[in-house]
Design a protein around this motif. Structure first.
Motif, short mmCIF file in Angstrom:
data_model
loop_
_atom_site.label_atom_id
_atom_site.label_comp_id
_atom_site.label_asym_id
_atom_site.label_seq_id
_atom_site.Cartn_x
_atom_site.Cartn_y
_atom_site.Cartn_z
N LEU A 386 0.86 -1.19 0.00
CA LEU A 386 0.00 0.00 0.00
C LEU A 386 0.89 1.24 0.00
CD1 LEU A 386 -2.92 1.00 0.05
CD2 LEU A 386 -2.77 1.09 2.55
N THR A 388 0.85 5.33 -0.26
CA THR A 388 -0.06 6.46 -0.04
C THR A 388 0.70 7.77 -0.24
OG1 THR A 388 -1.28 5.17 1.60
CG2 THR A 388 -1.66 7.55 1.57
N GLN A 390 -0.10 11.94 0.16
CA GLN A 390 -1.06 12.93 0.67
C GLN A 390 -0.50 14.33 0.46
OE1 GLN A 390 -1.45 11.82 4.78
NE2 GLN A 390 -2.90 10.16 4.36
N VAL A 435 -5.84 2.04 -7.94
CA VAL A 435 -5.56 3.33 -7.31
C VAL A 435 -6.88 4.01 -6.99
CG1 VAL A 435 -5.33 4.43 -9.58
CG2 VAL A 435 -4.37 5.55 -7.55
N SER A 438 -9.19 10.13 -2.64
CA SER A 438 -10.17 10.55 -1.62
C SER A 438 -9.70 11.86 -1.00
CB SER A 438 -10.33 9.47 -0.55
OG SER A 438 -9.10 9.26 0.13
N ARG A 440 -9.07 14.23 2.17
CA ARG A 440 -8.74 14.05 3.59
C ARG A 440 -9.65 14.94 4.45
NH1 ARG A 440 -2.88 15.80 4.11
NH2 ARG A 440 -3.10 14.92 6.21
N GLN A 446 -5.76 12.58 -1.08
CA GLN A 446 -5.01 11.37 -0.74
C GLN A 446 -5.15 10.36 -1.87
OE1 GLN A 446 -4.77 9.11 3.26
NE2 GLN A 446 -6.46 8.10 2.16
N ARG A 448 -4.20 6.44 -2.88
CA ARG A 448 -3.80 5.15 -2.30
C ARG A 448 -3.65 4.14 -3.44
NH1 ARG A 448 -4.99 4.46 3.24
NH2 ARG A 448 -5.54 2.28 2.90
N ARG A 450 -2.66 0.30 -4.38
CA ARG A 450 -2.53 -1.05 -3.83
C ARG A 450 -1.97 -1.96 -4.92
NH1 ARG A 450 -4.69 -3.33 0.62
NH2 ARG A 450 -6.01 -1.49 0.90
#
Length: 459
Positions: A386, A388, A390, A435, A438, A440, A446, A448, A450
């Protein structure tokens, strides 16, 4: 290269000729053995007949009369007289045990003395090969010799072989013609497929649908259809790339031309320098667009994991962020890297993963205000990695989050090409992951990513 029909015909006929040749050779030896057995039996039978005749209870004068009758009858054989050509090749002789010759056929070879070894034997007499049988008759004190020239047997075997081979050779030619026609009939579906392919328009990429189709040609049709699909996909990529490039470059090129005209028509040095500054900025933006388009084009093909190598994702993330740090500091944005303890070894495409990280970090920096920080985090969740990223920017309206991955869609960045997140989405798909974007709660966007963890032994 010769045709499939010729290749198949020659191989079938060679195998057929070799197989039947071996059978013919076996039959030849078997026939020779059986003929030898039959002739040996005839020799023994003739000797027994002579034994019976010679054992008749006759007086001396009558026996001599019998011998003369034998010799006179045997002397009648020869050319121009009723009989058989092989008569002169069959012979016999009868002696008394003291060596006196009683009777002898005209074709019999000469003997210095009666043969002593009983039974069958092979011998050469008068420059001829003979098969002999000697029968001693103890009761009558006789020695009976019956012989046959070997050329009789060889001639009979030769006749059998000739009578067998000639029909075989003629039948082989007829069989070759029939096999040729049968192979042509069997290859007719392949010829039909070739005619259909030759008759297609060069621009036609529709799948082949040949019905009925033999099972042997189904893999070929499937392979051709797969190739046509790949060619169509490549052409679509090419057309899409050309359309994207034309769409994205038309306006920047027009703007560059306008700035160049403004610089050429400037009334003073300040206006000229301002126009040249706009021109340089426009060239930089167009260069970014071209680089993004080329990156997107390279990520278009379907995933091919054969060239993937062992990769330490932790080291890759650390090195990539270190390379971006000087640029981030110039943009007055602080990098923040957080990597949880764990194993981050996997098999992956290093180039595609670097593209993902660089585009996400660049996008986060572009939307973060001065003095903010961009956080990059890496951790293991089960069998996945994962990643991430931000930022502290304004984020994206919830209704427009899904559109962020569309080509040329740019939210709040007038200098952006709208290709960064589209490239990220394409690269993540190539790596077999997903992917998500979202907002925050504390502000900012953000991303993310995976990715699955693949062990070294997997293809």
């Amino acid at each position: 290269m010769r045709s499939l029909r010729s290749r198949t015909l020659w191989r079938v006929m060679l195998l057929l000729l070799a197989g039947t040749g071996l059978l013919a050779l076996y039959n030849y030896h078997d026939s020779s053995h059986e003929i030898a057995e039959i002739y040996d039996a005839h020799l023994a039978q003739n000797a027994r007949l002579l034994q019976g005749v010679m054992s008749l209870p006759l007086a001396g004068t009558e026996r001599q009369t019998l011998y003369r009758a034998f010799n006179e009858a045997l002397s009648q054989s020869g050319e121009g007289r009723p009989g058989h050509p092989y008569e002169n090749k069959l012979a016999f002789a009868v002696w008394s045990d003291d060596g006196e010759l009683h009777v002898r056929s005209p074709s019999a070879p000469s003997f210095d003395k009666p043969p002593q070894a009983p039974g069958f034997s092979n011998e050469t007499r008068d420059a001829q090969q003979w098969r002999s049988f000697v029968l001693p008759v103890q009761a009558q004190k006789l020695v009976i010799w019956v012989g046959e020239r070997y050329d009789v047997r060889d001639d009979l075997v030769g006749r059998i072989v000739r009578h067998t081979l000639m029909p075989y050779l003629a039948g082989s030619l007829a069989l070759a013609l029939l096999v040729w026609l049968a192979i042509g009939w069997g290859l007719e579906p392949l010829q039909n497929m070739a005619r259909v392919i030759r008759g297609r328009h060069p621009d036609s990429l529709e799948p082949l649908q040949l019905v009925p189709l033999p099972r042997e040609l189904e893999p070929m049709q499937a392979a051709l259809n797969r190739l046509l699909s790949q060619v169509e996909s490549l052409l679509q990529r090419e057309h899409r790339f050309i359309a994207d490039a034309a769409h994205e470059m038309r306006t920047p090129l027009a703007v560059l031309r306008l700035h160049a005209q403004n610089a050429a028509q400037a009334d003073n040095e300040q206006e000229r320098q301002q126009a040249l500054g706009f021109l340089i900025d426009g060239v930089d933006r167009l260069s970014r667009v071209v680089n993004q388009l080329l990156t997107l084009a390279r990520l278009e093909p379907a995933s091919n994991r054969s060239h993937w190598k062992a990769l330490d994702v932790q080291a890759l993330v650390t090195d990539s962020l270190a390379e971006l740090t000087p640029w981030m500091l110039r943009q007055q944005v602080e990098p923040d890297l957080e990597i949880a303890s764990g194993d981050y070894l996997t098999r992956s495409d290093r180039g595609a993963l670097e593209v993902v990280l660089q585009n996400l970090v660049s996008n986060a920096v572009n939307f973060s205000p001065a003095g903010a920080s961009v956080r990059v985090a890496l951790e293991r969740q089960g069998g996945d990695l994962l990643l991430t990223v931000q930022d502290s920017g304004p984020g994206i309206e919830e209704a427009r989050l899904e559109r962020a991955f569309e080509r040329f869609y740019s939210e709040g960045n007038p200098n952006g090409a709208g290709l960064g997140l589209s490239i990220v989405s394409r690269a993540v798909q190539r790596l077999g992951g997903d992917v998500q974007l979202s907002n925050r709660p504390e502000g900012g966007l953000q991303a993310r990513v995976r990715l699955p963890v693949l062990v070294e032994s997997q293809p």
